[in-house]
Design a protein around this motif. Structure first.
Motif, PDB file in Angstrom:
ATOM      1  N   MET A 185      -7.411   6.743  -9.513  1.00 11.10           N
ATOM      2  CA  MET A 185      -5.977   6.446  -9.613  1.00 11.10           C
ATOM      3  C   MET A 185      -5.528   6.242 -11.055  1.00 11.10           C
ATOM      4  O   MET A 185      -4.349   6.371 -11.361  1.00 11.10           O
ATOM      5  CB  MET A 185      -5.625   5.220  -8.765  1.00 11.10           C
ATOM      6  N   SER A 186      -6.447   5.933 -11.944  1.00  7.74           N
ATOM      7  CA  SER A 186      -6.087   5.710 -13.348  1.00  7.74           C
ATOM      8  C   SER A 186      -6.030   7.016 -14.144  1.00  7.74           C
ATOM      9  O   SER A 186      -5.842   6.979 -15.355  1.00  7.74           O
ATOM     10  CB  SER A 186      -7.083   4.743 -14.000  1.00  7.74           C
ATOM     11  N   THR A 187      -6.143   8.138 -13.467  1.00  5.32           N
ATOM     12  CA  THR A 187      -6.161   9.448 -14.116  1.00  5.32           C
ATOM     13  C   THR A 187      -4.937  10.266 -13.673  1.00  5.32           C
ATOM     14  O   THR A 187      -4.225   9.862 -12.742  1.00  5.32           O
ATOM     15  CB  THR A 187      -7.428  10.234 -13.721  1.00  5.32           C
TER      16      THR A 187
ATOM     17  N   GLU B 117      -9.928  22.285 -12.156  1.00  2.78           N
ATOM     18  CA  GLU B 117     -10.774  22.039 -13.327  1.00  2.78           C
ATOM     19  C   GLU B 117     -10.666  20.597 -13.803  1.00  2.78           C
ATOM     20  O   GLU B 117     -11.564  20.070 -14.443  1.00  2.78           O
ATOM     21  CB  GLU B 117     -10.417  22.990 -14.483  1.00  2.78           C
ATOM     22  N   GLN B 118      -9.562  19.956 -13.502  1.00  2.00           N
ATOM     23  CA  GLN B 118      -9.374  18.556 -13.873  1.00  2.00           C
ATOM     24  C   GLN B 118      -9.837  17.637 -12.739  1.00  2.00           C
ATOM     25  O   GLN B 118     -10.519  16.638 -12.987  1.00  2.00           O
ATOM     26  CB  GLN B 118      -7.898  18.301 -14.179  1.00  2.00           C
ATOM     27  N   ALA B 119      -9.482  17.975 -11.505  1.00  2.00           N
ATOM     28  CA  ALA B 119      -9.731  17.089 -10.371  1.00  2.00           C
ATOM     29  C   ALA B 119     -11.216  16.934 -10.048  1.00  2.00           C
ATOM     30  O   ALA B 119     -11.687  15.816  -9.805  1.00  2.00           O
ATOM     31  CB  ALA B 119      -8.977  17.581  -9.143  1.00  2.00           C
ATOM     32  N   LEU B 120     -11.940  18.018 -10.046  1.00  2.00           N
ATOM     33  CA  LEU B 120     -13.351  17.964  -9.664  1.00  2.00           C
ATOM     34  C   LEU B 120     -14.162  17.030 -10.566  1.00  2.00           C
ATOM     35  O   LEU B 120     -14.832  16.119 -10.058  1.00  2.00           O
ATOM     36  CB  LEU B 120     -13.929  19.381  -9.645  1.00  2.00           C
ATOM     37  N   PRO B 121     -14.099  17.189 -11.887  1.00  2.00           N
ATOM     38  CA  PRO B 121     -14.873  16.264 -12.723  1.00  2.00           C
ATOM     39  C   PRO B 121     -14.359  14.827 -12.669  1.00  2.00           C
ATOM     40  O   PRO B 121     -15.150  13.885 -12.806  1.00  2.00           O
ATOM     41  CB  PRO B 121     -14.763  16.835 -14.137  1.00  2.00           C
ATOM     42  N   VAL B 122     -13.073  14.630 -12.470  1.00  5.16           N
ATOM     43  CA  VAL B 122     -12.538  13.264 -12.375  1.00  5.16           C
ATOM     44  C   VAL B 122     -13.122  12.568 -11.151  1.00  5.16           C
ATOM     45  O   VAL B 122     -13.636  11.447 -11.238  1.00  5.16           O
ATOM     46  CB  VAL B 122     -10.993  13.265 -12.320  1.00  5.16           C
ATOM     47  N   ILE B 123     -13.044  13.217 -10.006  1.00  9.10           N
ATOM     48  CA  ILE B 123     -13.526  12.598  -8.760  1.00  9.10           C
ATOM     49  C   ILE B 123     -15.037  12.363  -8.841  1.00  9.10           C
ATOM     50  O   ILE B 123     -15.519  11.263  -8.548  1.00  9.10           O
ATOM     51  CB  ILE B 123     -13.145  13.454  -7.540  1.00  9.10           C
TER      52      ILE B 123
ATOM     53  N   LEU C  40       0.829  -1.205   0.000  1.00  4.27           N
ATOM     54  CA  LEU C  40       0.000   0.000   0.000  1.00  4.27           C
ATOM     55  C   LEU C  40       0.867   1.260   0.000  1.00  4.27           C
ATOM     56  O   LEU C  40       0.546   2.236  -0.675  1.00  4.27           O
ATOM     57  CB  LEU C  40      -0.944   0.000   1.200  1.00  4.27           C
ATOM     58  N   ASP C  41       1.957   1.235   0.739  1.00  2.00           N
ATOM     59  CA  ASP C  41       2.869   2.385   0.756  1.00  2.00           C
ATOM     60  C   ASP C  41       3.505   2.609  -0.607  1.00  2.00           C
ATOM     61  O   ASP C  41       3.868   3.734  -0.945  1.00  2.00           O
ATOM     62  CB  ASP C  41       3.962   2.207   1.820  1.00  2.00           C
ATOM     63  N   LYS C  42       3.633   1.538  -1.390  1.00  2.88           N
ATOM     64  CA  LYS C  42       4.171   1.666  -2.751  1.00  2.88           C
ATOM     65  C   LYS C  42       3.067   2.014  -3.748  1.00  2.88           C
ATOM     66  O   LYS C  42       3.299   2.007  -4.944  1.00  2.88           O
ATOM     67  CB  LYS C  42       4.869   0.363  -3.159  1.00  2.88           C
ATOM     68  N   MET C  43       1.872   2.299  -3.222  1.00  4.98           N
ATOM     69  CA  MET C  43       0.707   2.681  -4.038  1.00  4.98           C
ATOM     70  C   MET C  43       0.280   1.559  -4.978  1.00  4.98           C
ATOM     71  O   MET C  43      -0.122   1.784  -6.107  1.00  4.98           O
ATOM     72  CB  MET C  43       0.954   3.970  -4.837  1.00  4.98           C
ATOM     73  N   GLN C  44       0.373   0.338  -4.476  1.00  5.13           N
ATOM     74  CA  GLN C  44      -0.088  -0.829  -5.226  1.00  5.13           C
ATOM     75  C   GLN C  44      -1.378  -1.311  -4.572  1.00  5.13           C
ATOM     76  O   GLN C  44      -1.350  -1.821  -3.450  1.00  5.13           O
ATOM     77  CB  GLN C  44       0.979  -1.918  -5.232  1.00  5.13           C
ATOM     78  N   PHE C  45      -2.492  -1.116  -5.271  1.00  2.00           N
ATOM     79  CA  PHE C  45      -3.810  -1.368  -4.707  1.00  2.00           C
ATOM     80  C   PHE C  45      -4.483  -2.529  -5.431  1.00  2.00           C
ATOM     81  O   PHE C  45      -5.304  -2.334  -6.321  1.00  2.00           O
ATOM     82  CB  PHE C  45      -4.665  -0.094  -4.793  1.00  2.00           C
ATOM     83  N   GLU C  46      -4.113  -3.742  -5.033  1.00  2.00           N
ATOM     84  CA  GLU C  46      -4.709  -4.930  -5.641  1.00  2.00           C
ATOM     85  C   GLU C  46      -6.162  -5.072  -5.183  1.00  2.00           C
ATOM     86  O   GLU C  46      -6.551  -4.530  -4.149  1.00  2.00           O
ATOM     87  CB  GLU C  46      -3.905  -6.175  -5.270  1.00  2.00           C
ATOM     88  N   ASP C  47      -6.943  -5.797  -5.945  1.00  2.00           N
ATOM     89  CA  ASP C  47      -8.335  -6.047  -5.594  1.00  2.00           C
ATOM     90  C   ASP C  47      -8.368  -7.187  -4.584  1.00  2.00           C
ATOM     91  O   ASP C  47      -8.436  -8.358  -4.946  1.00  2.00           O
ATOM     92  CB  ASP C  47      -9.151  -6.378  -6.849  1.00  2.00           C
TER      93      ASP C  47
ATOM     94  N   ARG D 289     -13.727   0.819  -5.930  1.00  2.00           N
ATOM     95  CA  ARG D 289     -13.863   1.022  -7.381  1.00  2.00           C
ATOM     96  C   ARG D 289     -13.676   2.496  -7.760  1.00  2.00           C
ATOM     97  O   ARG D 289     -13.012   2.814  -8.747  1.00  2.00           O
ATOM     98  CB  ARG D 289     -15.220   0.518  -7.871  1.00  2.00           C
ATOM     99  N   ALA D 290     -14.245   3.397  -6.960  1.00  2.00           N
ATOM    100  CA  ALA D 290     -14.101   4.829  -7.246  1.00  2.00           C
ATOM    101  C   ALA D 290     -12.644   5.255  -7.089  1.00  2.00           C
ATOM    102  O   ALA D 290     -12.118   6.031  -7.894  1.00  2.00           O
ATOM    103  CB  ALA D 290     -15.009   5.649  -6.325  1.00  2.00           C
ATOM    104  N   PHE D 291     -11.972   4.739  -6.076  1.00  2.00           N
ATOM    105  CA  PHE D 291     -10.567   5.068  -5.854  1.00  2.00           C
ATOM    106  C   PHE D 291      -9.708   4.575  -7.013  1.00  2.00           C
ATOM    107  O   PHE D 291      -8.872   5.323  -7.533  1.00  2.00           O
ATOM    108  CB  PHE D 291     -10.086   4.470  -4.534  1.00  2.00           C
TER     109      PHE D 291
END
Length: 158
Positions: free
Chosen positions: A138-140, A103-109, A54-61, A132-134
């Motif tokens: 993270m893919s953006t 302007e980018q973050a608000l519509p993405v979230i 998780l600290d390496k930002m690896q978020f497996e399902d 799923r939302a996270f």
């Protein structure tokens, strides 16, 4: 007498010679401290390997990742089970326009909230929705910014 005076001067120089400056510990912002507290509280049941991933930002399902993310964002009061990520609060919490492209973050979230929304009942539906939302965010580019920011927080640079 001359020798005594020389010894006194040397002793005086030893006493008043400045010590090398000590680098102070970095001062962490209240936001960084809150992130670290939430990370520690929500990570209590994780194995060292899970925590490292998780600290390496690896978020497996995986169940532990889903639970951790829901706990983390809920503890920060940036996720509500009824409405999802609180986009405006997240932006303010993470530094607003100074740090994020609003302007980018608000519509993405908000878009990820809507795309992944769970209308199911029960706590597990909210945990799954948060995950799923996270993952969507993270893919953006907002997710890339988040990864850099959290890495700085974890490493004491923010």
């Amino acid at each position: 007498m001359g020798m005594m005076r020389l010894l006194m001067l040397q002793l005086l120089l030893l006493v008043v010679e400045p010590t090398p400056p000590v680098s102070p510990a970095p001062i962490r912002s209240a936001h960084s401290l809150a992130l670290l507290r939430a990370r520690d509280e929500c990570g209590k049941g994780l194995t060292p390997d899970q925590r490292h991933q998780l600290d390496k930002m690896q978020f497996e399902d995986a169940p532990h990742v889903r639970q951790y993310l829901h706990c983390f964002w809920s503890r920060l009061q940036l996720w509500l089970d009824e409405t999802g990520f609180q986009a405006q609060r997240i932006i303010q919490s993470f530094g607003g326009e100074r740090r994020l492209n609003v302007e980018q973050a608000l519509p993405v979230i908000n878009g990820c909230n809507a795309k992944t929304s769970s209308r199911g009942l029960g706590a597990q539906a909210a945990v799954d929705w948060c995950f799923r939302a996270f993952v969507c965010v993270m893919s953006t580019p907002v997710g890339e910014w988040y990864k850099r920011h959290m890495s700085d927080v974890i490493n004491g640079n923010a």
